[in-house]
Scaffold this motif. Sequence first.
Motif, PDB file in Angstrom:
ATOM      1  N   GLY A  56       3.897  37.313  44.761  1.00 29.57           N
ATOM      2  CA  GLY A  56       2.684  37.897  45.342  1.00 29.57           C
ATOM      3  C   GLY A  56       1.967  36.919  46.251  1.00 29.57           C
ATOM      4  O   GLY A  56       2.580  36.066  46.897  1.00 29.57           O
ATOM      5  N   PRO A  57       0.628  36.977  46.297  1.00 23.53           N
ATOM      6  CA  PRO A  57      -0.116  36.125  47.231  1.00 23.53           C
ATOM      7  C   PRO A  57      -0.287  34.691  46.752  1.00 23.53           C
ATOM      8  O   PRO A  57      -0.625  33.821  47.560  1.00 23.53           O
ATOM      9  CB  PRO A  57      -1.481  36.828  47.317  1.00 23.53           C
ATOM     10  N   TRP A  58      -0.059  34.428  45.454  1.00 19.93           N
ATOM     11  CA  TRP A  58      -0.382  33.106  44.918  1.00 19.93           C
ATOM     12  C   TRP A  58       0.374  31.968  45.597  1.00 19.93           C
ATOM     13  O   TRP A  58      -0.246  30.965  45.992  1.00 19.93           O
ATOM     14  CB  TRP A  58      -0.174  33.085  43.403  1.00 19.93           C
ATOM     15  N   PRO A  59       1.677  32.024  45.748  1.00 21.38           N
ATOM     16  CA  PRO A  59       2.354  30.907  46.424  1.00 21.38           C
ATOM     17  C   PRO A  59       1.850  30.659  47.837  1.00 21.38           C
ATOM     18  O   PRO A  59       1.713  29.502  48.260  1.00 21.38           O
ATOM     19  CB  PRO A  59       3.826  31.342  46.425  1.00 21.38           C
ATOM     20  N   TYR A  60       1.533  31.721  48.569  1.00 18.55           N
ATOM     21  CA  TYR A  60       1.055  31.547  49.938  1.00 18.55           C
ATOM     22  C   TYR A  60      -0.346  30.923  49.956  1.00 18.55           C
ATOM     23  O   TYR A  60      -0.644  30.077  50.819  1.00 18.55           O
ATOM     24  CB  TYR A  60       1.058  32.893  50.655  1.00 18.55           C
ATOM     25  N   VAL A  87       8.034  27.255  56.153  1.00 16.14           N
ATOM     26  CA  VAL A  87       9.036  26.811  55.170  1.00 16.14           C
ATOM     27  C   VAL A  87       9.177  27.843  54.056  1.00 16.14           C
ATOM     28  O   VAL A  87      10.296  28.193  53.649  1.00 16.14           O
ATOM     29  CB  VAL A  87       8.647  25.439  54.598  1.00 16.14           C
ATOM     30  N   LEU A  88       8.059  28.355  53.571  1.00 20.16           N
ATOM     31  CA  LEU A  88       8.090  29.309  52.463  1.00 20.16           C
ATOM     32  C   LEU A  88       8.697  30.639  52.892  1.00 20.16           C
ATOM     33  O   LEU A  88       9.559  31.199  52.193  1.00 20.16           O
ATOM     34  CB  LEU A  88       6.672  29.515  51.925  1.00 20.16           C
ATOM     35  N   VAL A  89       8.279  31.161  54.028  1.00 15.94           N
ATOM     36  CA  VAL A  89       8.787  32.458  54.488  1.00 15.94           C
ATOM     37  C   VAL A  89      10.277  32.366  54.807  1.00 15.94           C
ATOM     38  O   VAL A  89      11.070  33.243  54.425  1.00 15.94           O
ATOM     39  CB  VAL A  89       7.987  32.937  55.706  1.00 15.94           C
ATOM     40  N   ALA A  90      10.678  31.313  55.519  1.00 15.04           N
ATOM     41  CA  ALA A  90      12.095  31.169  55.851  1.00 15.04           C
ATOM     42  C   ALA A  90      12.937  30.991  54.591  1.00 15.04           C
ATOM     43  O   ALA A  90      14.047  31.539  54.488  1.00 15.04           O
ATOM     44  CB  ALA A  90      12.293  29.982  56.790  1.00 15.04           C
ATOM     45  N   HIS A 125      11.455  34.409  41.802  1.00 14.40           N
ATOM     46  CA  HIS A 125      10.260  33.711  41.323  1.00 14.40           C
ATOM     47  C   HIS A 125      10.501  32.207  41.251  1.00 14.40           C
ATOM     48  O   HIS A 125       9.634  31.403  41.620  1.00 14.40           O
ATOM     49  CB  HIS A 125       9.871  34.239  39.938  1.00 14.40           C
ATOM     50  N   THR A 126      11.676  31.842  40.763  1.00 13.53           N
ATOM     51  CA  THR A 126      11.995  30.416  40.622  1.00 13.53           C
ATOM     52  C   THR A 126      12.055  29.731  41.973  1.00 13.53           C
ATOM     53  O   THR A 126      11.489  28.645  42.161  1.00 13.53           O
ATOM     54  CB  THR A 126      13.339  30.263  39.897  1.00 13.53           C
ATOM     55  N   THR A 127      12.736  30.335  42.925  1.00  9.90           N
ATOM     56  CA  THR A 127      12.860  29.735  44.250  1.00  9.90           C
ATOM     57  C   THR A 127      11.501  29.607  44.922  1.00  9.90           C
ATOM     58  O   THR A 127      11.168  28.553  45.495  1.00  9.90           O
ATOM     59  CB  THR A 127      13.801  30.570  45.126  1.00  9.90           C
ATOM     60  N   THR A 128      10.697  30.647  44.843  1.00 13.98           N
ATOM     61  CA  THR A 128       9.393  30.641  45.506  1.00 13.98           C
ATOM     62  C   THR A 128       8.480  29.571  44.915  1.00 13.98           C
ATOM     63  O   THR A 128       7.825  28.819  45.645  1.00 13.98           O
ATOM     64  CB  THR A 128       8.741  32.024  45.383  1.00 13.98           C
TER      65      THR A 128
END
Length: 268
Positions: A56-60, A87-90, A125-128
């Motif tokens: 969801g929005p938390w990592p961003y 980096v996160l989106v890619a 979830h783990t990757t993010t």
Amino acid sequence: MLAVVCAVLFAALAVAMGVRHGSPLPGDGAAHAWALRYRPPVGQALARGITATGTGPWPYLIVMAAGLVAGRDTGERVRAVVYGLAVLVAGQLVRSGLMELFARARPNTADWAAHASGFAFPSGHTTTSALTAGFVCWAVTRHIRPGLARTTCVIAVCWAVAVGLSRVYLGVHWASDVLGGWLLAGAWLGLCWWGLGRWASGPAPAVRITGGGGSGRAVPVARPDGREGRCDGDGDGTGRGRAPRPPTASDRPPDSAPPPDSAPPSGP
């Protein structure tokens, strides 16, 4: 090295999973059985809360906050935020493509204690969360004092590990899915850090020598081809080089022997 090691291990894990046609790897069944056996309501509620922070929005939001910490001024902060989000989106796009490529099935839906969708390998979830934690570690080590930076890095890594383990505990992923997510994140972060370092270093500036009295000072100088250059000063303060002159008799030390063709004739 981080990217290479993680990429090699991820490839080895993917090959092992492909050989078994997506079936659980050694250790997957034992970890899944343990989670089913020790999963009281309190543990499930805690695991759901932890796993919710990995999507969801938390990592961003975390990446944006870390980017603001990474810069000294407005320009640096904006660039750090943009870079972190890229980096996160890619990384998410790469992970989604790999999930579709491997198309590994999740554990039995009867064992799930949380909602899940899509394929299993590697864990989203783990990757993010691992990508987010890696960017946080990079951001806080730039300007924050070492003690606080180390503490923040430990908290970020522990959070990412907890998110990954919660996916196994809730029964929606195999342990190898989580391991694959960690390895993929490590490979992607290493690649991005290497690329950032290459971009930030840029070409070395060219220099010329200026000064007087035999001592010069290196200052940048432009060359038509854009490559590094250097001009050795001649000590006259102009910074312009002088073509070498041929040696003369005055350049020889006073006590040196005369050249052979100037020696006096011998004999009577």
